[in-house]
Design a protein around this motif. Structure first.
Motif, PDB file in Angstrom:
ATOM      1  N   ASN A  39      38.078  -2.966   5.875  1.00  0.00           N
ATOM      2  CA  ASN A  39      39.397  -2.318   6.017  1.00  0.00           C
ATOM      3  C   ASN A  39      39.547  -1.172   5.015  1.00  0.00           C
ATOM      4  O   ASN A  39      40.062  -0.101   5.357  1.00  0.00           O
ATOM      5  N   TYR A  40      39.112  -1.423   3.789  1.00  0.00           N
ATOM      6  CA  TYR A  40      39.253  -0.428   2.722  1.00  0.00           C
ATOM      7  C   TYR A  40      38.513   0.852   3.086  1.00  0.00           C
ATOM      8  O   TYR A  40      39.081   1.955   3.096  1.00  0.00           O
ATOM      9  N   ARG A  41      37.262   0.722   3.419  1.00  0.00           N
ATOM     10  CA  ARG A  41      36.458   1.910   3.709  1.00  0.00           C
ATOM     11  C   ARG A  41      36.907   2.580   5.011  1.00  0.00           C
ATOM     12  O   ARG A  41      36.949   3.807   5.114  1.00  0.00           O
ATOM     13  N   ALA A  42      37.243   1.755   6.011  1.00  0.00           N
ATOM     14  CA  ALA A  42      37.640   2.322   7.309  1.00  0.00           C
ATOM     15  C   ALA A  42      38.934   3.116   7.187  1.00  0.00           C
ATOM     16  O   ALA A  42      39.087   4.165   7.830  1.00  0.00           O
ATOM     17  N   SER A  43      39.875   2.643   6.367  1.00  0.00           N
ATOM     18  CA  SER A  43      41.147   3.370   6.276  1.00  0.00           C
ATOM     19  C   SER A  43      40.938   4.714   5.572  1.00  0.00           C
ATOM     20  O   SER A  43      41.549   5.719   5.950  1.00  0.00           O
ATOM     21  N   LEU A  44      40.061   4.754   4.571  1.00  0.00           N
ATOM     22  CA  LEU A  44      39.803   6.031   3.890  1.00  0.00           C
ATOM     23  C   LEU A  44      39.043   6.990   4.813  1.00  0.00           C
ATOM     24  O   LEU A  44      39.347   8.194   4.870  1.00  0.00           O
ATOM     25  N   MET A  45      38.077   6.454   5.523  1.00  0.00           N
ATOM     26  CA  MET A  45      37.313   7.297   6.459  1.00  0.00           C
ATOM     27  C   MET A  45      38.242   7.852   7.543  1.00  0.00           C
ATOM     28  O   MET A  45      38.174   9.046   7.901  1.00  0.00           O
ATOM     29  N   ALA A  46      39.129   7.008   8.070  1.00  0.00           N
ATOM     30  CA  ALA A  46      40.050   7.460   9.118  1.00  0.00           C
ATOM     31  C   ALA A  46      41.007   8.512   8.576  1.00  0.00           C
ATOM     32  O   ALA A  46      41.316   9.503   9.262  1.00  0.00           O
ATOM     33  N   CYS A  47      41.455   8.328   7.353  1.00  0.00           N
ATOM     34  CA  CYS A  47      42.358   9.312   6.730  1.00  0.00           C
ATOM     35  C   CYS A  47      41.682  10.677   6.660  1.00  0.00           C
ATOM     36  O   CYS A  47      42.277  11.698   7.014  1.00  0.00           O
ATOM     37  N   LEU A  48      40.431  10.693   6.214  1.00  0.00           N
ATOM     38  CA  LEU A  48      39.715  11.971   6.082  1.00  0.00           C
ATOM     39  C   LEU A  48      39.454  12.582   7.460  1.00  0.00           C
ATOM     40  O   LEU A  48      39.607  13.794   7.655  1.00  0.00           O
ATOM     41  N   ARG A  56      35.477  18.749  10.754  1.00  0.00           N
ATOM     42  CA  ARG A  56      34.569  17.782  11.416  1.00  0.00           C
ATOM     43  C   ARG A  56      33.814  18.451  12.552  1.00  0.00           C
ATOM     44  O   ARG A  56      32.614  18.273  12.721  1.00  0.00           O
ATOM     45  N   MET A  57      34.569  19.211  13.348  1.00  0.00           N
ATOM     46  CA  MET A  57      33.925  19.889  14.489  1.00  0.00           C
ATOM     47  C   MET A  57      32.880  20.873  13.986  1.00  0.00           C
ATOM     48  O   MET A  57      31.815  21.028  14.579  1.00  0.00           O
ATOM     49  N   TRP A  58      33.200  21.551  12.894  1.00  0.00           N
ATOM     50  CA  TRP A  58      32.321  22.612  12.395  1.00  0.00           C
ATOM     51  C   TRP A  58      31.030  22.043  11.818  1.00  0.00           C
ATOM     52  O   TRP A  58      29.940  22.532  12.123  1.00  0.00           O
ATOM     53  N   ILE A  59      31.136  21.000  10.990  1.00  0.00           N
ATOM     54  CA  ILE A  59      29.918  20.507  10.318  1.00  0.00           C
ATOM     55  C   ILE A  59      29.261  19.370  11.085  1.00  0.00           C
ATOM     56  O   ILE A  59      28.142  18.982  10.764  1.00  0.00           O
ATOM     57  N   GLY A  60      29.947  18.823  12.089  1.00  0.00           N
ATOM     58  CA  GLY A  60      29.360  17.729  12.886  1.00  0.00           C
ATOM     59  C   GLY A  60      29.725  16.373  12.306  1.00  0.00           C
ATOM     60  O   GLY A  60      29.917  16.218  11.096  1.00  0.00           O
ATOM     61  N   GLU A  61      29.800  15.393  13.202  1.00  0.00           N
ATOM     62  CA  GLU A  61      30.278  14.061  12.821  1.00  0.00           C
ATOM     63  C   GLU A  61      29.384  13.411  11.761  1.00  0.00           C
ATOM     64  O   GLU A  61      29.868  12.805  10.803  1.00  0.00           O
ATOM     65  N   GLN A  62      28.088  13.563  11.932  1.00  0.00           N
ATOM     66  CA  GLN A  62      27.165  12.870  11.019  1.00  0.00           C
ATOM     67  C   GLN A  62      27.307  13.399   9.584  1.00  0.00           C
ATOM     68  O   GLN A  62      27.414  12.625   8.631  1.00  0.00           O
ATOM     69  N   THR A  63      27.304  14.721   9.456  1.00  0.00           N
ATOM     70  CA  THR A  63      27.444  15.309   8.119  1.00  0.00           C
ATOM     71  C   THR A  63      28.803  14.967   7.532  1.00  0.00           C
ATOM     72  O   THR A  63      28.930  14.634   6.341  1.00  0.00           O
ATOM     73  N   PHE A  64      29.840  15.032   8.382  1.00  0.00           N
ATOM     74  CA  PHE A  64      31.191  14.739   7.896  1.00  0.00           C
ATOM     75  C   PHE A  64      31.241  13.325   7.333  1.00  0.00           C
ATOM     76  O   PHE A  64      31.743  13.097   6.224  1.00  0.00           O
ATOM     77  N   ARG A  65      30.736  12.365   8.080  1.00  0.00           N
ATOM     78  CA  ARG A  65      30.813  10.965   7.637  1.00  0.00           C
ATOM     79  C   ARG A  65      29.976  10.749   6.377  1.00  0.00           C
ATOM     80  O   ARG A  65      30.340   9.946   5.518  1.00  0.00           O
ATOM     81  N   SER A  66      28.865  11.451   6.277  1.00  0.00           N
ATOM     82  CA  SER A  66      28.021  11.304   5.098  1.00  0.00           C
ATOM     83  C   SER A  66      28.744  11.810   3.840  1.00  0.00           C
ATOM     84  O   SER A  66      28.761  11.135   2.797  1.00  0.00           O
ATOM     85  N   VAL A  67      29.381  12.989   3.952  1.00  0.00           N
ATOM     86  CA  VAL A  67      30.106  13.531   2.798  1.00  0.00           C
ATOM     87  C   VAL A  67      31.305  12.641   2.469  1.00  0.00           C
ATOM     88  O   VAL A  67      31.591  12.355   1.296  1.00  0.00           O
ATOM     89  N   ALA A  68      31.999  12.182   3.525  1.00  0.00           N
ATOM     90  CA  ALA A  68      33.170  11.316   3.302  1.00  0.00           C
ATOM     91  C   ALA A  68      32.748  10.016   2.611  1.00  0.00           C
ATOM     92  O   ALA A  68      33.415   9.555   1.680  1.00  0.00           O
ATOM     93  N   ALA A  69      31.626   9.445   3.044  1.00  0.00           N
ATOM     94  CA  ALA A  69      31.158   8.185   2.440  1.00  0.00           C
ATOM     95  C   ALA A  69      30.811   8.396   0.967  1.00  0.00           C
ATOM     96  O   ALA A  69      31.088   7.532   0.118  1.00  0.00           O
ATOM     97  N   THR A  70      30.209   9.531   0.662  1.00  0.00           N
ATOM     98  CA  THR A  70      29.875   9.832  -0.736  1.00  0.00           C
ATOM     99  C   THR A  70      31.147   9.942  -1.580  1.00  0.00           C
ATOM    100  O   THR A  70      31.214   9.433  -2.702  1.00  0.00           O
ATOM    101  N   LEU A  71      32.171  10.603  -1.017  1.00  0.00           N
ATOM    102  CA  LEU A  71      33.445  10.719  -1.739  1.00  0.00           C
ATOM    103  C   LEU A  71      34.066   9.340  -1.957  1.00  0.00           C
ATOM    104  O   LEU A  71      34.558   9.024  -3.053  1.00  0.00           O
ATOM    105  N   ILE A  72      34.047   8.515  -0.912  1.00  0.00           N
ATOM    106  CA  ILE A  72      34.655   7.174  -1.012  1.00  0.00           C
ATOM    107  C   ILE A  72      33.936   6.352  -2.083  1.00  0.00           C
ATOM    108  O   ILE A  72      34.569   5.628  -2.858  1.00  0.00           O
ATOM    109  N   ASP A  73      32.617   6.492  -2.150  1.00  0.00           N
ATOM    110  CA  ASP A  73      31.860   5.777  -3.190  1.00  0.00           C
ATOM    111  C   ASP A  73      32.217   6.291  -4.584  1.00  0.00           C
ATOM    112  O   ASP A  73      32.320   5.525  -5.539  1.00  0.00           O
TER     113      ASP A  73
END
Lengths: 251, 271
Positions: A39-48, A56-73
């Motif tokens: 829940n914790y990680r999903a809510s932050l990812m959804a917020c971003l 997201r559209m510009w850099i692509g979903e995979q890159t976006f999620r990777s950068v977001a995950a790094t920020l969340i960590d």
């Protein structure tokens, strides 16, 4: 164990997700811990994801999620508002993609437009009210949602193309950096690029400037005739854009 | 007379602003409107002209060992003063430690120490808001060996000591009862039902081993049954609503669920 210690352990589990952190709880709590971690990680990812749709559209979903995950960590949220968490993303993106500066600038523009969308309400001066102003005493100030962004890339053009569902232009550096002005008019966030001659006036008007001072500065920059003309043009444009309000001169 | 309402969610803003949606009240997530201005606040003001509004919070963190966030309380107070809500509610849970906010409703150990802290925090919040709050029973996915009393006893003590009233989430009772193996009917019997002012109805989903409180589907039969049981035990009016936060369906679907709730009320024979 007291409540503060339990909550510290819970925080450590949410932020790290490590076996060591999980071991602070009873083994039968493991399934529940996993739910809270998810829940914790999903809510932050959804917020971003919701805050930066065009990035997201510009850099692509995979890159976006990777950068977001790094920020969340790296950066747990610290505010009661999830929206405040999104403000950290543009800098994280700029750091993660140093060879794609337009991505960070695009995210910063999206964030600025969102900030303007929920910024303070303030009635702007209408063109038909100009005749009511006492120009000797009035202080011109931009509406409180106004802010400036310095762009070195064509991120604003990319934003516009993506918003219009057109093919975005390739990323490019601008010949020289330019300032974008972001604000909200009525309930719509908007922006425009500033010409060099109007940048200083706009910067000063964010904090408030008398019209006489504005004129004097533009005259100093461009000479009497051109300066006065520029002051009139700035005032007309800013009023049409519903950008300024007037404050009484402080005693 | 019971009243019936819905959560105000973005896909339905236009209908709430432009049509006469047949509800007695709406509920909003407080934090979504604890902003300085702009369209969301304007929409809330305009909806308020049509319907009473309940403010339902998710970030007060009344179970925080380190106390409440005063800036948060000040913002909520400003919203309360403007909207004059029907109710102000939040959850029996925590989300914050110093410098950290989980943005989730985390479970509390039901200890005497936690009870003192929760009561102190609720008292502070009620003072800051200038009104009585409703506290909602949470759904949870783990329990603590440190707990010294069951959740229903903790809730009763909280209400006794602070004067707060209750928002009874029937789905949460069901979810926690299944997850932790207690009897939902016993939970309901042990609560001070005379303090219940509002009722939430929602759906959940089946996780790997636990039920998850997802609010993303219609109210299931088990929750309707439990709701009928609760309503049979209540002797005063309450505000009943469908709480849907994800996979939000068209408004008529939610209004149809409210009709089910109405149909499940006990039939009183007029004297």
């Amino acid at each position: 164990m007291n409540l503060a210690a339990i909550q510290q352990d819970f925080r450590a589990w949410l932020v790290s997700g490590t076996e060591e952190a999980a071991a602070r709880f009873a083994p039968e709590a493991r399934a529940g811990l996993s739910v809270y971690q998810n829940n914790y990680r999903a809510s932050l990812m959804a917020c971003l994801a919701e805050s930066f749709p065009r990035t997201r559209m510009w850099i692509g979903e995979q890159t976006f999620r990777s950068v977001a995950a790094t920020l969340i960590d790296a950066r747990p949220p610290d505010s009661w508002s999830l929206d405040h968490y999104a403000a950290h993303f543009p800098a994280a993106l700029a750091e993660a993609l140093p060879h794609a500066p337009e991505a960070g600038e695009l995210a910063m523009l999206e964030q600025a437009l969102t900030d303007a969308f929920v910024g303070p309400d303030a009635p702007a001066l209408r063109p038909d009210q100009l005749s009511e102003i006492d120009w000797d005493t009035a202080i011109l100030q931009l509406v409180p949602t106004a802010r400036l962004l310095r762009h070195t890339t064509n991120a604003a053009s990319i934003w516009s193309a993506l918003t219009d569902e057109q093919a975005p232009p390739p990323a490019a550096l601008l010949p020289e950096p330019r300032m974008l002005l972001i604000w909200r008019t009525e309930h719509i966030s908007c922006f425009r690029a500033l010409e060099n001659w109007e940048t200083e006036s706009t910067q000063r008007a964010i904090h408030g400037i008398s019209f006489a001072d504005l004129c004097a500065r533009l005259v100093g920059r461009s000479g009497e005739a051109e300066g006065i003309q520029a002051a009139g043009a700035w005032l007309a444009q800013s009023t049409t854009d519903r950008l300024i309000r007037t404050l009484p001169l402080e005693a | 007379m019971h009243s019936f309402g819905l959560g105000l969610r973005k896909p339905h803003y236009t209908q709430f602003l432009e049509t006469g949606v047949p509800v007695d009240f709406v509920e909003v997530i407080s934090e979504n409107f604890m902003i300085e201005g702009g369209r969301p606040r304007d929409i809330l003001r305009r909806v308020r002209e049509r319907h009473p509004v309940a403010l339902h919070g998710v970030s007060m963190s009344i179970g925080s060992a380190h106390g409440l966030d005063r800036a948060y309380l000040a913002r909520l107070r400003a919203l309360v003063d403007e909207i004059e809500p029907l109710f102000v509610s939040d959850h029996l849970s925590w989300s914050r430690t110093p410098g950290f906010n989980s943005h989730d409703l985390l479970p509390l150990p039901y200890t005497r120490q936690a009870l003192d802290i929760v009561c102190s925090n609720i008292a502070q919040a009620q003072d800051a808001l200038g009104r009585t709050m409703l506290i909602e029973n949470p759904s949870s996915y783990l329990t603590f060996a440190e707990s010294e009393m069951p959740e229903w006893e903790f809730l009763r003590a909280v209400s006794d000591r602070t004067g707060c009233e209750l928002l009874l989430d029937v789905n949460n009772i069901h979810v926690s009862a299944v997850n932790h193996g207690f009897d939902a009917h016993h939970y309901i019997a042990a609560l001070p039902l005379d303090r219940v002012r509002q009722i939430h109805l929602a759906g959940h989903s089946q996780g790997e081993t636990l039920l998850i409180d997802t609010h993303d589907r219609p109210v299931p039969q088990q929750v309707w049954s439990l709701f009928a049981h609760v309503m049979g035990r209540l002797s005063h009016p309450v505000a009943i609503m469908i709480e849907r936060d994800d996979a939000i369906p068209p408004l008529p679907d939610l209004l149809a669920e409210l009709d089910i709730a109405r149909a499940l009320l006990p039939q009183r024979i007029a004297a």
